[in-house]
Scaffold this motif. Sequence first.
Motif, PDB file in Angstrom:
ATOM      1  N   ALA A 256       0.832  -1.205   0.000  1.00  0.00           N
ATOM      2  CA  ALA A 256       0.000   0.000   0.000  1.00  0.00           C
ATOM      3  C   ALA A 256       0.866   1.254   0.000  1.00  0.00           C
ATOM      4  N   PHE A 257       1.953   1.242   0.784  1.00  0.00           N
ATOM      5  CA  PHE A 257       2.856   2.390   0.819  1.00  0.00           C
ATOM      6  C   PHE A 257       3.507   2.593  -0.545  1.00  0.00           C
ATOM      7  N   GLY A 258       3.993   1.504  -1.143  1.00  0.00           N
ATOM      8  CA  GLY A 258       4.619   1.601  -2.449  1.00  0.00           C
ATOM      9  C   GLY A 258       3.664   2.101  -3.518  1.00  0.00           C
ATOM     10  N   ASP A 259       2.436   1.590  -3.491  1.00  0.00           N
ATOM     11  CA  ASP A 259       1.438   2.026  -4.476  1.00  0.00           C
ATOM     12  C   ASP A 259       1.109   3.500  -4.299  1.00  0.00           C
ATOM     13  N   ASP A 260       1.022   3.936  -3.036  1.00  0.00           N
ATOM     14  CA  ASP A 260       0.694   5.333  -2.755  1.00  0.00           C
ATOM     15  C   ASP A 260       1.787   6.258  -3.276  1.00  0.00           C
ATOM     16  N   ARG A 261       3.044   5.933  -2.974  1.00  0.00           N
ATOM     17  CA  ARG A 261       4.143   6.799  -3.423  1.00  0.00           C
ATOM     18  C   ARG A 261       4.312   6.752  -4.937  1.00  0.00           C
ATOM     19  N   LYS A 262       4.012   5.614  -5.545  1.00  0.00           N
ATOM     20  CA  LYS A 262       4.057   5.530  -7.006  1.00  0.00           C
ATOM     21  C   LYS A 262       3.025   6.464  -7.620  1.00  0.00           C
ATOM     22  N   ALA A 263       1.821   6.478  -7.030  1.00  0.00           N
ATOM     23  CA  ALA A 263       0.770   7.364  -7.537  1.00  0.00           C
ATOM     24  C   ALA A 263       1.156   8.827  -7.367  1.00  0.00           C
ATOM     25  N   MET A 264       1.847   9.157  -6.271  1.00  0.00           N
ATOM     26  CA  MET A 264       2.242  10.540  -6.026  1.00  0.00           C
ATOM     27  C   MET A 264       3.377  10.989  -6.935  1.00  0.00           C
ATOM     28  N   SER A 265       4.141  10.048  -7.486  1.00  0.00           N
ATOM     29  CA  SER A 265       5.320  10.417  -8.265  1.00  0.00           C
ATOM     30  C   SER A 265       5.167  10.098  -9.741  1.00  0.00           C
ATOM     31  N   THR A 266       3.935  10.025 -10.216  1.00  0.00           N
ATOM     32  CA  THR A 266       3.692   9.753 -11.634  1.00  0.00           C
ATOM     33  C   THR A 266       4.430  10.773 -12.508  1.00  0.00           C
TER      34      THR A 266
ATOM     35  N   MET B  53       7.626  11.312 -12.568  1.00  0.00           N
ATOM     36  CA  MET B  53       8.919  11.692 -12.019  1.00  0.00           C
ATOM     37  C   MET B  53       9.985  10.672 -12.406  1.00  0.00           C
ATOM     38  N   LEU B  54      11.206  11.131 -12.584  1.00  0.00           N
ATOM     39  CA  LEU B  54      12.341  10.247 -12.755  1.00  0.00           C
ATOM     40  C   LEU B  54      12.842   9.867 -11.366  1.00  0.00           C
ATOM     41  N   ARG B  55      12.729   8.603 -11.017  1.00  0.00           N
ATOM     42  CA  ARG B  55      13.128   8.135  -9.690  1.00  0.00           C
ATOM     43  C   ARG B  55      14.453   7.391  -9.788  1.00  0.00           C
ATOM     44  N   LEU B  56      15.396   7.744  -8.937  1.00  0.00           N
ATOM     45  CA  LEU B  56      16.685   7.069  -8.895  1.00  0.00           C
ATOM     46  C   LEU B  56      16.541   5.656  -8.351  1.00  0.00           C
ATOM     47  N   ARG B  57      17.310   4.723  -8.928  1.00  0.00           N
ATOM     48  CA  ARG B  57      17.414   3.401  -8.344  1.00  0.00           C
ATOM     49  C   ARG B  57      18.414   3.464  -7.193  1.00  0.00           C
ATOM     50  N   PRO B  58      18.260   2.623  -6.159  1.00  0.00           N
ATOM     51  CA  PRO B  58      19.191   2.676  -5.023  1.00  0.00           C
ATOM     52  C   PRO B  58      20.656   2.616  -5.438  1.00  0.00           C
TER      53      PRO B  58
END
Length: 317
Positions: free
Chosen positions: A135-145, A147-152
């Motif tokens: 749920a946390f991952g899905d929520d943050r994914k929706a908030m960052s539509t 966006m370019l997200r860095l891989r660890p």
Amino acid sequence: MSDPILPDIILHHYATSPFSEKLRLALGYKQLAWKSVIIPNIAPKPDLLELTGGYRRTPVLQIGADIYCDTALIFDVLEHLQPMPSLYPEPSKGMARTLAQWADSTLFWAAMAHNLGPKGAAHLFAGAPPEALKAFGDDRKAMSTGMLRLRPADALPAYRSYLRRLSDMLDDGPYLLGELPCVADFSAYHPLWFTRTRVPPMAGVLDATPAVLDWMDRMAAIGHCTMEKIRSADAIETAAQAQPVPVVDAPFQDDHGIPLGSRVTIAAESFGTEPTEGELVAATRMHYTLRRTGERVGTVHVHFPRIGYVLKQVETT
């Protein structure tokens, strides 16, 4: 002469929110007592949205029927309420704001990509059911539509470089820009705080910069001042019983061809782009103000900084 009576400051936040820690420490530095409303860390957030009209990033500051979004603006509000000690000490005010903007964006996203890698996420959600992590991952994914997200693996070398740069800045004084903390210190501190305190398995990245660790100890020692817990329903009732501070003689800076009184939306440029709709009642060189009405909250003013936000006129049919 007695000191002026300050209004009640209500902070809508949750314990693990990095930007909330930034603000909690600023309240401590200003020695401003505050009231705490704990909000969910993921959607839905119905009571918060009743106040903001759409904005759901954390934290949000409330004073009566005035709702302030984004810590960049909230720090200016705190500076107005309690000018000393200053968050923008001279002669480095411009540098402090610029460095803070970098820390709240570039440094933050590199740090958090590292922090929430598989090992960090496993620690943060240890003991929680698998659906909580999803749920946390899905929520943050929706908030960052979009966006370019860095891989660890890409974030870690950048994070290390940024930590070395911060360490270099601490060669000449106890804080990033001198003898006293400023907005840049609070902005640079909070993603590192998350590394150190919320995901300790990821904190080894800090060990190569002992000057940064010492600075973090100094920042943590500032504390959060005094806090009183209240319910979100109490905060809504506070707004319902109050009136927004009147917009008086606010200089109108029109960069969009949108007159005051227009129906508009304001949304973040990236991450958490849910719009807030209302009547544009102020557009100064620094911020926007919308007047909106909620079923439970009544009439409120919702305030946003200009930088990082998009203003659009609502098309009428």
